[in-house]
Design an enzyme around this catalytic site. Sequence first.
Site, short mmCIF file in Angstrom:
data_model
loop_
_atom_site.label_atom_id
_atom_site.label_comp_id
_atom_site.label_asym_id
_atom_site.label_seq_id
_atom_site.Cartn_x
_atom_site.Cartn_y
_atom_site.Cartn_z
N HIS A 57 3.23 -9.36 5.78
CA HIS A 57 3.49 -10.45 6.72
C HIS A 57 4.70 -10.15 7.62
O HIS A 57 5.82 -10.58 7.32
CB HIS A 57 3.82 -11.73 5.94
N CYS B 190 -2.76 -10.63 6.06
CA CYS B 190 -2.92 -11.09 4.68
C CYS B 190 -4.36 -11.58 4.45
O CYS B 190 -5.27 -10.76 4.39
CB CYS B 190 -1.88 -12.13 4.33
N GLU C 259 5.42 -11.65 10.21
CA GLU C 259 5.84 -12.94 10.80
C GLU C 259 6.79 -13.72 9.89
O GLU C 259 7.41 -14.70 10.33
CB GLU C 259 4.61 -13.79 11.13
#
Length: 236
Positions: free
Chosen positions: A184, A96, A186
């Site tokens: 993302h 990001c 994660e």
Amino acid sequence: MKLTIIQTGDVPLPLRGDFGPYPQMFERMLDGTGESFAYEVVRAHDGEPLPDPATLGGILITGSAAGVYDDLPWLEPLRGFIRDAYAKNTSMLGICFGHQIMADALGGDVRKSEKGWGLGRHAYAVKGRPAFMSGAKETLAVACSHQDQVIVAPKVAEVILASDFTPNAGLMYQNGKALSFQPHPEFADDYTAALAELRRGKAPDALVNEAVASVSKESDSDVVAGYIARFLVAGA
């Protein structure tokens, strides 16, 4: 391998108690891949000094609420760190904001997109398959939360993930040691939905509703996490 997480922002305060800090999200993600990592965290956005990239096993640059165009004292040192890491062939991953600041430092153009907010789970077409992505399917669905985008990729980068909304969503760099993604992997689904809800009033309600609903769709975040782990381990 030892991974140095360059933290460039914090989880929004209303969500911090439930979801913890960004470095822990990355640690959970990578620990779930079956590869073995040790971690250290450098809070770059708080002014902690950046180490010599030549001494590091690998680098991960996190997301942030900051923009590369902001007048913040830690941004220029971070750009220098990125250029140094690239020149020294240290394995480096950006997610990001990390994706954006790597592109900015290495010759790309990053701006706030006229398309507005990207929220929820987006599908990205696979445009390139480096060795660590061998056998990747045609599209990968991963969470995102951003307004800024890499508008023009650096000349030293190849686009490996793209969508109509985010044409430069994944970049692999010519030295073979730098990789970045706009989405993302994660983010857990509950955090993706909570973060989208937090944008209500800033992003249109219809977009927020669509983003929250999107987390019920199949996710490829674990697949992308595996690609990232293989990339980092191979470059260590």
